[in-house]
Design an enzyme around this catalytic site. Structure first.
Site, short mmCIF file in Angstrom:
data_model
loop_
_atom_site.label_atom_id
_atom_site.label_comp_id
_atom_site.label_asym_id
_atom_site.label_seq_id
_atom_site.Cartn_x
_atom_site.Cartn_y
_atom_site.Cartn_z
N ASN A 109 -14.15 5.39 22.37
CA ASN A 109 -15.41 5.90 22.94
C ASN A 109 -15.94 4.87 23.94
O ASN A 109 -15.46 3.74 23.96
CB ASN A 109 -16.42 6.18 21.81
CG ASN A 109 -16.77 4.90 21.09
OD1 ASN A 109 -17.39 4.01 21.63
ND2 ASN A 109 -16.33 4.79 19.84
N LYS B 115 6.56 5.13 21.98
CA LYS B 115 5.68 5.83 22.92
C LYS B 115 6.03 7.31 22.81
O LYS B 115 7.20 7.69 23.03
CB LYS B 115 5.94 5.31 24.34
CG LYS B 115 4.98 5.89 25.34
CD LYS B 115 5.18 5.31 26.73
CE LYS B 115 4.36 6.11 27.72
NZ LYS B 115 4.88 6.05 29.06
N ILE C 242 -18.33 1.58 7.53
CA ILE C 242 -18.64 0.15 7.29
C ILE C 242 -20.08 0.01 6.80
O ILE C 242 -20.35 -0.64 5.78
CB ILE C 242 -18.42 -0.67 8.58
CG1 ILE C 242 -16.97 -0.47 9.07
CG2 ILE C 242 -18.71 -2.14 8.35
CD1 ILE C 242 -16.69 -1.03 10.45
N LYS D 107 -30.00 10.09 8.13
CA LYS D 107 -28.96 9.04 8.21
C LYS D 107 -29.33 7.84 7.35
O LYS D 107 -28.48 7.25 6.68
CB LYS D 107 -28.78 8.63 9.67
CG LYS D 107 -27.62 7.71 9.88
CD LYS D 107 -26.77 8.09 11.06
CE LYS D 107 -26.07 9.42 10.80
NZ LYS D 107 -25.30 9.88 11.93
N LYS E 106 -26.84 6.65 4.45
CA LYS E 106 -26.17 5.33 4.55
C LYS E 106 -26.82 4.29 3.64
O LYS E 106 -26.37 3.15 3.60
CB LYS E 106 -26.23 4.84 6.00
CG LYS E 106 -25.66 5.80 7.03
CD LYS E 106 -24.26 5.44 7.40
CE LYS E 106 -23.76 6.39 8.49
NZ LYS E 106 -22.44 6.06 8.99
O1 C5P Z 1 -22.01 8.03 10.86
P1 C5P Z 1 -22.61 7.69 12.18
O2 C5P Z 1 -21.57 7.27 13.16
O3 C5P Z 1 -23.50 8.68 12.76
O4 C5P Z 1 -23.53 6.43 11.84
C1 C5P Z 1 -23.85 5.49 12.75
C2 C5P Z 1 -24.07 4.17 12.06
O5 C5P Z 1 -23.07 3.92 11.10
C3 C5P Z 1 -23.96 3.02 13.06
O6 C5P Z 1 -24.81 1.99 12.62
C4 C5P Z 1 -22.51 2.62 12.94
O7 C5P Z 1 -22.29 1.29 13.33
C5 C5P Z 1 -22.23 2.86 11.48
N1 C5P Z 1 -20.85 3.26 11.18
C6 C5P Z 1 -20.02 2.42 10.49
N2 C5P Z 1 -18.76 2.81 10.17
C7 C5P Z 1 -18.29 4.01 10.53
C8 C5P Z 1 -19.14 4.90 11.25
C9 C5P Z 1 -20.41 4.49 11.56
O8 C5P Z 1 -20.45 1.29 10.20
N3 C5P Z 1 -17.07 4.37 10.22
#
Ligand code: C5P
Length: 415
Positions: A218, A301, A321, A356, A360
């Site tokens: 991305n 490849k 994470i 969120k 989280k």
């Molecule tokens: O799940 P989403 O991408 O919407 O959440 C965003 C938050 O979660 C951000 O703080 C991002 O750094 C963290 N994140 C993460 N590991 C992932 C996906 C998102 O730490 N696999």
């Protein structure tokens, strides 16, 4: 310019502060013009003194013309007999760059024989020194001892860099990168309210390889995380930055930088660093899924000719994470995450941010809009909707990522 690659080149938090800049006799004096301009752009008031050696290389008029005010001259003139006391009474911090071997020696003995070394002795505030000289002069015991003395007296050393020196030799001696000096000066002016705090920051994108040469990723620039890592460091924290690939953000050497590629590598690095962290800022745009790769994918490849019709790739879930480390929080650890959403307006971000936050189990979620027209990825400015676990929520007007980082750090310190 490495200074411009750090989001703090757009901070408003230093406006009105006063810094005194001392220049020693070195060819590197010319590099300080850019540093001076970058400091002035933040509306910092900069006064300057050129040592007799510096005046051989550049003219006080140059620094006066760029906006340093006042620029002090000789010690023994009728103009202002107490000029050697003025920076000590007015400036909040002193930056001495470049510092020649000779100037270091004058500073370390408190000689006060010229305007700059007298102003140094009459200055009680925080001071940073960036030496520049021939590598053999830098390595000499006399220089080592002078630097040791100055550091023992409380000066922050911005060490010289490795590379080519003007004299045609190679080694350690050239003036530190301008970004190090610029941020070193800001650090002197910043409140040290994060001293002793260990901070973990994830930033940038991740790259999930499909085969040996292609990846899924991305456009995250790492600028938000870079602003947070820098902000914490400026405010005295010990910072570990876990950086995704390809980001173009200048971070000072005082920040421990761990470079990773994919989400799993980022997760492993964050998991290792988390136990000793007091705060975590999870700003990385982590890929939620990774392609399931064939055996020996690194050596392969995928061939168009061997793939008739569409290419189908199956994806597996990556570790989350933020969610994993938030759930594993120890004593007093705080976690801040980000959310990027497409919404019709800022207000609509708040309920999404709260969802969120709960999902989280974070302490704070800072949400921004990534509507295709908003340009949030890679932009210097952004609006934010911020919610925390105590029920507070705020919407912030567009401002620089440096200023957003500043407010987010304050928020996490407060709760
Ligand atoms: O799940 P989403 O991408 O919407 O959440 C965003 C938050 O979660 C951000 O703080 C991002 O750094 C963290 N994140 C993460 N590991 C992932 C996906 C998102 O730490 N696999």
């Amino acid at each position: 310019m490495s200074m411009d690659l750090n989001p703090f080149c757009k901070s408003t938090r230093f406006a009105g502060k006063k810094l005194h800049l001392g220049l020693g006799g070195s060819v590197a004096c010319y590099k300080m013009c850019d540093v001076l301009r970058a400091l002035l752009r933040l509306d910092i008031q900069v006064s300057a003194t050129l040592s007799p050696g510096a005046r051989e290389f550049v003219s006080p008029l140059l620094f006066r013309s760029l906006g340093a005010d006042p620029v002090y001259d000789e010690m023994f003139t009728d103009a202002n007999v107490f000029a050697h006391l003025e920076p000590g009474a007015q400036a909040q911090a002193m930056l001495i760059a470049p510092a020649s071997a000779n100037l270091l020696s004058r500073l370390a003995t408190g000689s006060a024989q010229d305007m700059l070394s007298a102003q140094f002795v009459a200055f009680a505030g925080p001071c940073a020194i960036a030496p520049a000289m021939n590598p053999r002069m830098w390595a000499h015991k006399a220089t080592r001892e002078n630097v040791k003395t100055l550091v023992e007296w409380g000066a922050s050393l911005i060490p010289p860099a490795l590379g080519d020196t003007a004299c045609g030799e190679q080694g350690r001696g050239r003036l530190a990168d301008s970004g190090e000096i610029f941020l070193g000066a800001l650090r002197l002016l910043a409140p040290q309210d994060m001293a002793g705090i260990n901070v973990l920051v994830t930033l940038g994108p991740t790259r999930e390889m499909w085969d040996g040469v292609r990846y899924w990723s991305n456009p995250s620039s790492g600028r938000m995380g870079g602003a947070i890592a820098t902000c914490c460091w400026l405010r005295g924290a010990n910072v570990t930055a876990i950086c995704g690939p390809g980001i173009n953000v200048f971070l000072p050497e005082g920040i421990e930088r761990i470079s990773v590629n994919c989400a799993n590598e980022m997760y492993n690095a964050a998991k290792d660093a988390w136990p000793k962290a007091n705060m975590g800022f999870f700003s990385a745009a982590v890929a939620d899924f990774a392609p399931i790769r064939p055996e020996n994918a690194d050596d392969v490849k995928i061939k168009k000719a061997a793939t008739p019709g569409n290419l189908e790739i199956e994806f597996s879930r990556n570790p989350d994470i933020l969610a994993t480390l938030s759930a594993d929080r120890g004593n007093g650890q705080k976690a801040l995450g980000f959310a990027a959403e497409i919404t019709p307006d800022m207000q609509s971000l708040l309920p999404l941010a709260r969802l969120k936050l709960n999902a989280k189990k974070a302490d704070v979620i800072a949400a921004n809009r990534v509507n295709p027209a908003s340009g949030a990825f890679g932009a210097d400015d952004g609006s934010m909707a911020v919610v925390d676990a105590q029920g507070h929520e705020e919407i912030w007007q567009p401002q620089s990522k440096a200023d957003i980082a500043w407010e987010l750090c304050s928020w996490l310190l407060r709760i």
